[in-house]
Design a protein around this motif. Sequence first.
Motif, PDB file in Angstrom:
ATOM      1  N   LEU A 223       3.202-129.389  -9.325  1.00 12.87           N
ATOM      2  CA  LEU A 223       2.250-130.275  -8.665  1.00 12.87           C
ATOM      3  C   LEU A 223       0.820-129.794  -8.892  1.00 12.87           C
ATOM      4  N   ALA A 224       0.617-128.488  -8.810  1.00  4.45           N
ATOM      5  CA  ALA A 224      -0.710-127.936  -9.062  1.00  4.45           C
ATOM      6  C   ALA A 224      -1.151-128.204 -10.496  1.00  4.45           C
ATOM      7  N   ALA A 225      -0.213-128.093 -11.451  1.00  7.05           N
ATOM      8  CA  ALA A 225      -0.533-128.361 -12.855  1.00  7.05           C
ATOM      9  C   ALA A 225      -0.842-129.836 -13.085  1.00  7.05           C
ATOM     10  N   ILE A 226      -0.119-130.721 -12.409  1.00 12.07           N
ATOM     11  CA  ILE A 226      -0.355-132.165 -12.565  1.00 12.07           C
ATOM     12  C   ILE A 226      -1.728-132.554 -12.021  1.00 12.07           C
ATOM     13  N   VAL A 227      -2.102-131.978 -10.894  1.00  9.15           N
ATOM     14  CA  VAL A 227      -3.397-132.275 -10.288  1.00  9.15           C
ATOM     15  C   VAL A 227      -4.541-131.905 -11.237  1.00  9.15           C
ATOM     16  N   ARG A 228      -4.346-130.850 -12.031  1.00  5.02           N
ATOM     17  CA  ARG A 228      -5.392-130.403 -12.959  1.00  5.02           C
ATOM     18  C   ARG A 228      -5.466-131.248 -14.225  1.00  5.02           C
ATOM     19  N   MET A 229      -4.474-132.123 -14.446  1.00  5.23           N
ATOM     20  CA  MET A 229      -4.471-132.944 -15.660  1.00  5.23           C
ATOM     21  C   MET A 229      -5.599-133.967 -15.620  1.00  5.23           C
ATOM     22  N   HIS A 230      -6.222-134.204 -16.778  1.00  3.44           N
ATOM     23  CA  HIS A 230      -7.291-135.189 -16.893  1.00  3.44           C
ATOM     24  C   HIS A 230      -6.760-136.559 -17.314  1.00  3.44           C
ATOM     25  N   SER A 231      -5.625-136.557 -18.016  1.00  5.43           N
ATOM     26  CA  SER A 231      -5.053-137.807 -18.524  1.00  5.43           C
ATOM     27  C   SER A 231      -4.191-138.485 -17.457  1.00  5.43           C
ATOM     28  N   GLU A 232      -4.511-139.753 -17.179  1.00  6.67           N
ATOM     29  CA  GLU A 232      -3.724-140.516 -16.212  1.00  6.67           C
ATOM     30  C   GLU A 232      -2.319-140.775 -16.742  1.00  6.67           C
ATOM     31  N   LYS A 237       3.619-139.676 -16.717  1.00  8.11           N
ATOM     32  CA  LYS A 237       4.816-139.218 -17.430  1.00  8.11           C
ATOM     33  C   LYS A 237       5.417-138.008 -16.735  1.00  8.11           C
ATOM     34  N   ALA A 238       4.563-137.080 -16.298  1.00  4.94           N
ATOM     35  CA  ALA A 238       5.047-135.883 -15.604  1.00  4.94           C
ATOM     36  C   ALA A 238       5.727-136.258 -14.292  1.00  4.94           C
ATOM     37  N   PHE A 239       5.097-137.179 -13.530  1.00  3.86           N
ATOM     38  CA  PHE A 239       5.690-137.614 -12.267  1.00  3.86           C
ATOM     39  C   PHE A 239       7.025-138.312 -12.494  1.00  3.86           C
ATOM     40  N   SER A 240       7.111-139.112 -13.558  1.00  5.04           N
ATOM     41  CA  SER A 240       8.342-139.833 -13.853  1.00  5.04           C
ATOM     42  C   SER A 240       9.474-138.871 -14.178  1.00  5.04           C
ATOM     43  N   THR A 241       9.187-137.885 -15.027  1.00  2.00           N
ATOM     44  CA  THR A 241      10.202-136.905 -15.422  1.00  2.00           C
ATOM     45  C   THR A 241      10.655-136.081 -14.227  1.00  2.00           C
ATOM     46  N   CYS A 242       9.701-135.605 -13.448  1.00  2.00           N
ATOM     47  CA  CYS A 242      10.028-134.765 -12.296  1.00  2.00           C
ATOM     48  C   CYS A 242      10.687-135.573 -11.182  1.00  2.00           C
TER      49      CYS A 242
END
Length: 315
Positions: A223-232, A237-242
């Motif tokens: 979750l911390a890594a996803i929050v740091r992502m710049h690409s929507e 994609k990360a949320f879908s996989t997880c």
Amino acid sequence: MQEVGENETAVTEFILIGWSGRPKSRMVLMTVFIISYFITVLGNGLIVVVVICDPRLHNPMYFFLCNLSIIDLCLTTTSLPQSIANCLVDRPVMSLAACYAQMYSILLFGTTECFFLAVMAYDRYIAISNPLRYTLIINRTVCILLATSTWMAAFLITVAPCLAKPARFCGNNEVDHIGCEFKSMFKLICTDTSMSQISVYFTSTLSLILPLSFILFSYMRILAAIVRMHSEGGRMKAFSTCGSHLAVVTMYYGTAIFVYLFPQNENTHEMEKVLAAFSAVLTPMFNPLVYTLRNQEVLGALKRLLGNKKPGITY
């Protein structure tokens, strides 16, 4: 039964009375089991075939998904066909050897799945938090090592202690369940079980709470890594996989913890019987649905396989 002492009779077979006197409930249960087994074998079998046949899916994520499907196939095949047969009889009988084989197999495959879900969480953590080095960290050797370690750990925790010191059953041979479920069998042991109960809760904690804690820790980092992502798009994609993995984890661990860690009493006994009967049914059945319906790569590979279209690229 075999006489082993003046007042003791060794058990050579078990009578499963969990659903005795309820023919309508057994018919409903049998119908659910048959449909669930068909969906489980078809869905998980297709995932195994698709991952093996499509080179585009030859990467760690789908290697672990393929292994999870194999575990689910083993788990359901161990329990469901026999449970379906038991539903046809009011008081089904199973031999001591058959009960042991079923009980140990369910423990082995169930514990292996617990560890494998933790391994899959670690794989997603590396893929999302360190994508540039993902293939270097989770390489072929590491994948095989992680998969082998989960099987060995599950065997050493569940089956090895039982084989080293087999339980002795004497006297009562009626199991209040549709199959040879561990907690129901444990009540029939005729020796002192005080130390065994401590061992059971320790093993359950080791195989349920620790992997679940690791999964939760991994998802906090994810979750911390996803929050740091710049690409929507990357976030989605990360949320879908997880999300697929989290849905399976919630379903599997929620049921297992309630059945094996919560103290049993008269008020919850019937509910535990139902949950235990379905714990080996629901998760293996929903796993392929959750992972395929939310995964465009698997759906695409399935369409190519059914359409006999060869993928254009390989890993």
